[in-house]
Scaffold this motif. Structure first.
Motif, PDB file in Angstrom:
ATOM      1  N   LEU A 237      -1.116   9.213  -2.001  1.00 14.28           N
ATOM      2  CA  LEU A 237       0.140   9.738  -1.465  1.00 14.28           C
ATOM      3  C   LEU A 237       1.010  10.251  -2.602  1.00 14.28           C
ATOM      4  O   LEU A 237       0.995   9.703  -3.707  1.00 14.28           O
ATOM      5  CB  LEU A 237       0.914   8.637  -0.718  1.00 14.28           C
ATOM      6  CG  LEU A 237       0.312   8.048   0.558  1.00 14.28           C
ATOM      7  CD1 LEU A 237       1.157   6.865   1.022  1.00 14.28           C
ATOM      8  CD2 LEU A 237       0.222   9.093   1.659  1.00 14.28           C
TER       9      LEU A 237
ATOM     10  N   ASN B 169       4.984  10.952  -3.891  1.00 15.78           N
ATOM     11  CA  ASN B 169       6.265  10.292  -3.701  1.00 15.78           C
ATOM     12  C   ASN B 169       6.924  10.767  -2.394  1.00 15.78           C
ATOM     13  O   ASN B 169       7.076  11.966  -2.164  1.00 15.78           O
ATOM     14  CB  ASN B 169       7.187  10.608  -4.884  1.00 15.78           C
ATOM     15  CG  ASN B 169       8.576  10.048  -4.697  1.00 15.78           C
ATOM     16  OD1 ASN B 169       8.753   8.875  -4.393  1.00 15.78           O
ATOM     17  ND2 ASN B 169       9.582  10.899  -4.887  1.00 15.78           N
TER      18      ASN B 169
ATOM     19  N   HIS C 111       1.526   3.161   6.011  1.00 21.72           N
ATOM     20  CA  HIS C 111       1.173   3.646   4.666  1.00 21.72           C
ATOM     21  C   HIS C 111       1.951   4.925   4.369  1.00 21.72           C
ATOM     22  O   HIS C 111       1.399   6.022   4.288  1.00 21.72           O
ATOM     23  CB  HIS C 111      -0.335   3.892   4.580  1.00 21.72           C
ATOM     24  CG  HIS C 111      -0.834   4.174   3.178  1.00 21.72           C
ATOM     25  ND1 HIS C 111      -0.542   3.376   2.099  1.00 21.72           N
ATOM     26  CD2 HIS C 111      -1.623   5.181   2.699  1.00 21.72           C
ATOM     27  CE1 HIS C 111      -1.118   3.865   1.017  1.00 21.72           C
ATOM     28  NE2 HIS C 111      -1.775   4.971   1.354  1.00 21.72           N
ATOM     29  N   ASP C 112       3.266   4.765   4.203  1.00 24.52           N
ATOM     30  CA  ASP C 112       4.161   5.872   3.875  1.00 24.52           C
ATOM     31  C   ASP C 112       4.878   5.538   2.568  1.00 24.52           C
ATOM     32  O   ASP C 112       5.441   4.452   2.431  1.00 24.52           O
ATOM     33  CB  ASP C 112       5.202   6.096   4.983  1.00 24.52           C
ATOM     34  CG  ASP C 112       4.553   6.371   6.337  1.00 24.52           C
ATOM     35  OD1 ASP C 112       3.473   6.996   6.361  1.00 24.52           O
ATOM     36  OD2 ASP C 112       5.137   5.955   7.358  1.00 24.52           O
ATOM     37  N   ALA C 113       4.860   6.467   1.632  1.00 27.51           N
ATOM     38  CA  ALA C 113       5.454   6.199   0.315  1.00 27.51           C
ATOM     39  C   ALA C 113       6.968   6.303   0.375  1.00 27.51           C
ATOM     40  O   ALA C 113       7.511   7.265   0.921  1.00 27.51           O
ATOM     41  CB  ALA C 113       4.903   7.183  -0.703  1.00 27.51           C
TER      42      ALA C 113
ATOM     43  N   HIS D  25       2.591   1.984  -8.212  1.00 24.80           N
ATOM     44  CA  HIS D  25       1.147   2.144  -8.014  1.00 24.80           C
ATOM     45  C   HIS D  25       0.450   2.309  -9.366  1.00 24.80           C
ATOM     46  O   HIS D  25       1.003   2.920 -10.298  1.00 24.80           O
ATOM     47  CB  HIS D  25       0.883   3.354  -7.119  1.00 24.80           C
ATOM     48  CG  HIS D  25      -0.531   3.473  -6.666  1.00 24.80           C
ATOM     49  ND1 HIS D  25      -1.521   4.035  -7.447  1.00 24.80           N
ATOM     50  CD2 HIS D  25      -1.134   3.095  -5.507  1.00 24.80           C
ATOM     51  CE1 HIS D  25      -2.671   4.002  -6.789  1.00 24.80           C
ATOM     52  NE2 HIS D  25      -2.459   3.436  -5.605  1.00 24.80           N
TER      53      HIS D  25
ATOM     54  N   GLN E 248      -0.738   6.474  -9.116  1.00 24.36           N
ATOM     55  CA  GLN E 248       0.133   7.454  -8.473  1.00 24.36           C
ATOM     56  C   GLN E 248       1.593   7.163  -8.807  1.00 24.36           C
ATOM     57  O   GLN E 248       2.012   6.012  -8.813  1.00 24.36           O
ATOM     58  CB  GLN E 248      -0.100   7.423  -6.963  1.00 24.36           C
ATOM     59  CG  GLN E 248      -1.560   7.724  -6.583  1.00 24.36           C
ATOM     60  CD  GLN E 248      -1.939   7.229  -5.205  1.00 24.36           C
ATOM     61  OE1 GLN E 248      -1.153   7.312  -4.258  1.00 24.36           O
ATOM     62  NE2 GLN E 248      -3.155   6.712  -5.067  1.00 24.36           N
TER      63      GLN E 248
ATOM     64  N   ARG F  92       4.572   6.610  -7.750  1.00 23.41           N
ATOM     65  CA  ARG F  92       5.344   6.234  -6.567  1.00 23.41           C
ATOM     66  C   ARG F  92       5.367   4.713  -6.462  1.00 23.41           C
ATOM     67  O   ARG F  92       4.605   4.003  -7.141  1.00 23.41           O
ATOM     68  CB  ARG F  92       4.711   6.821  -5.300  1.00 23.41           C
ATOM     69  CG  ARG F  92       3.269   6.366  -5.057  1.00 23.41           C
ATOM     70  CD  ARG F  92       2.766   6.801  -3.698  1.00 23.41           C
ATOM     71  NE  ARG F  92       1.380   6.418  -3.448  1.00 23.41           N
ATOM     72  CZ  ARG F  92       0.988   5.218  -3.042  1.00 23.41           C
ATOM     73  NH1 ARG F  92       1.898   4.254  -2.845  1.00 23.41           N
ATOM     74  NH2 ARG F  92      -0.290   4.951  -2.828  1.00 23.41           N
TER      75      ARG F  92
ATOM     76  N   THR G 299       3.438   1.177  -0.852  1.00 27.37           N
ATOM     77  CA  THR G 299       3.821   1.287   0.544  1.00 27.37           C
ATOM     78  C   THR G 299       3.859  -0.096   1.202  1.00 27.37           C
ATOM     79  O   THR G 299       3.400  -1.093   0.639  1.00 27.37           O
ATOM     80  CB  THR G 299       2.805   2.159   1.306  1.00 27.37           C
ATOM     81  OG1 THR G 299       1.536   1.466   1.339  1.00 27.37           O
ATOM     82  CG2 THR G 299       2.612   3.509   0.632  1.00 27.37           C
TER      83      THR G 299
ATOM     84  N   GLU H  48       0.297  -1.306   1.448  1.00 29.32           N
ATOM     85  CA  GLU H  48      -0.223  -1.847   0.184  1.00 29.32           C
ATOM     86  C   GLU H  48       0.359  -3.231  -0.093  1.00 29.32           C
ATOM     87  O   GLU H  48      -0.355  -4.136  -0.536  1.00 29.32           O
ATOM     88  CB  GLU H  48       0.080  -0.870  -0.952  1.00 29.32           C
ATOM     89  CG  GLU H  48      -0.804   0.368  -0.896  1.00 29.32           C
ATOM     90  CD  GLU H  48      -0.324   1.516  -1.750  1.00 29.32           C
ATOM     91  OE1 GLU H  48      -1.156   2.368  -2.132  1.00 29.32           O
ATOM     92  OE2 GLU H  48       0.895   1.596  -2.036  1.00 29.32           O
TER      93      GLU H  48
END
Length: 377
Positions: free
Chosen positions: A205, A207, A238-240, A309, A312, A314, A317, A320
């Motif tokens: 994902l 940011n 699962h949204d950042a 992460h 990544q 960001r 989520t 996670e």
């Protein structure tokens, strides 16, 4: 074999502790909390269970017994995490108006009204240092006076296959003169579950990006992932989170295992520019694939912990965080994103709950089987 043993969850939140008991073949009768979004999550994760959405002061044991067609003393196990810190005769700041003290009194009232055979209480390790441990002794005395033999132990989540450094104080006991056993450790430094084991199969994902259809794009990369994906057809939550531009710029300098010390001085938050290099070791921390997570809190804010992460740029989520807490993917968290993080961070890891439940189960089944044999003689 008789019916599955029963459990009820007080201060249940999303129901991580009772979910672990469910995975150990207990029948979760219900849960109580005053948190509507958590109630949706609890009900979704606990089929055929009833969520009592009300302050514990309004919860009545006789109503639970009536709803479940039980008598006082029938319930096998009462679990939960009542606020205990203020409930001590040695806490001179305590008053009758202290909400936490009164909440624990309400917990004891439910114990009196349900009279469960077993009790499991979870709390933060800070409870041990209050009044030189007298809070723990006060709780033990209260339960002893009600006929319960109680033992107390600090359990480390990573010792049971959870990819997280998390310590919790557990009160475990019963009123049936049964032996009290603690779960045996299943993992050591040689085989701790890692961040890679837990979240490496989840879609990448950007940011602030939202996952579209929740499709699994990769096969499981570990046994942990295989187990956690059972009974799940898609990925949820699962949204950042959306980080501001200055935070994204800071993240570019932080290597795996690194922290705020990697950020150039001129990019540091003003409040951290004068901090000692030995302070705030987890702030702006980036996870390592081969490491574990710090304790998942109710707010996975990169300013307060190592919630970046591994690769990544960001923050992690909700899914996670839930994976790191050991929640199966089929458990969907409801409410707004802030409420979802709170539910995950407040929960007892289900894997730890299952380990505790499995130490109780043989005794319960043995007693039930003995009773059944006596009836048939």
């Amino acid at each position: 074999m008789g019916k599955a043993p029963t459990v009820f969850d007080l201060f249940c939140g999303a129901g991580g502790l009772s979910l672990g008991f469910q995975q150990a073949d207990f029948r979760v009768l219900g849960g109580n909390d005053f948190f509507k979004s958590a109630g949706q999550t609890f009900s979704n994760a606990h089929e055929n269970s009833k969520f009592y959405d009300m302050p514990i002061q309004e919860l009545k044991g006789n109503h639970i017994l009536s709803d479940m067609s039980m008598k006082r003393g029938d319930l096998d196990c009462l679990v939960g995490g009542p606020p205990c810190q203020a409930y001590s005769v040695y806490n001179h700041k305590r008053s009758m108006d202290d909400e936490r003290a009164n909440l624990f009194k309400e917990y004891l009232r439910i114990v009196d009204e349900l009279y469960p055979k077993w009790i499991v209480i979870e709390n933060v390790t800070g409870i041990k240092s209050i009044d030189n441990g007298q809070v723990i002794e006060t709780i033990r005395t209260e339960l002893n006076d009600r006929g319960y033999e109680i033992e107390v132990k600090t359990l480390f989540a990573e010792d049971y296959g959870i990819p997280q450094e998390r310590r919790r104080v557990i009160f475990l006991g019963n009123r049936i003169n049964a032996p009290i056993h603690w779960p045996k450790k299943t993992h050591t430094a040689e085989n701790f579950v890692t961040i890679f084991d837990s979240i490496s199969d989840l879609p990448e994902l950007e940011n602030g990006e939202k996952l579209c259809d929740g499709t699994y794009l990769e096969k499981p990369k570990s046994n942990y992932q295989r187990n956690i994906r059972k009974n799940s057809l898609k990925i949820t939550n699962h949204d950042a989170p959306k980080l501001g531009a200055v935070n994204i710029e800071r993240l570019k300098f932080i290597k795996p295992g690194g922290s705020w010390r990697d950020i150039p001085h001129d990019l540091l938050p003003n409040g951290m520019k004068s901090a000692k290099r030995s302070d705030h070791t987890k702030r702006y921390g980036r996870m390592k694939w081969d490491g574990m997570s710090c304790t998942i809190l109710t707010k996975c804010d990169i300013h307060w912990g190592a919630y970046i992460h591994p690769e990544q740029d960001r923050a992690i989520t909700v899914r996670e965080a839930a994976r790191i807490q050991g929640f199966p993917d089929h458990v969907e968290f409801f409410g707004n994103k802030t409420e979802q993080y709170v539910q995950v961070g407040n929960a007892v890891p289900p894997i730890l709950g299952k380990a505790i439940a499995k130490t109780i189960l043989p005794t319960i089944n043995s007693i039930k089987n003995s009773a059944l044999n006596d009836e048939t003689v």
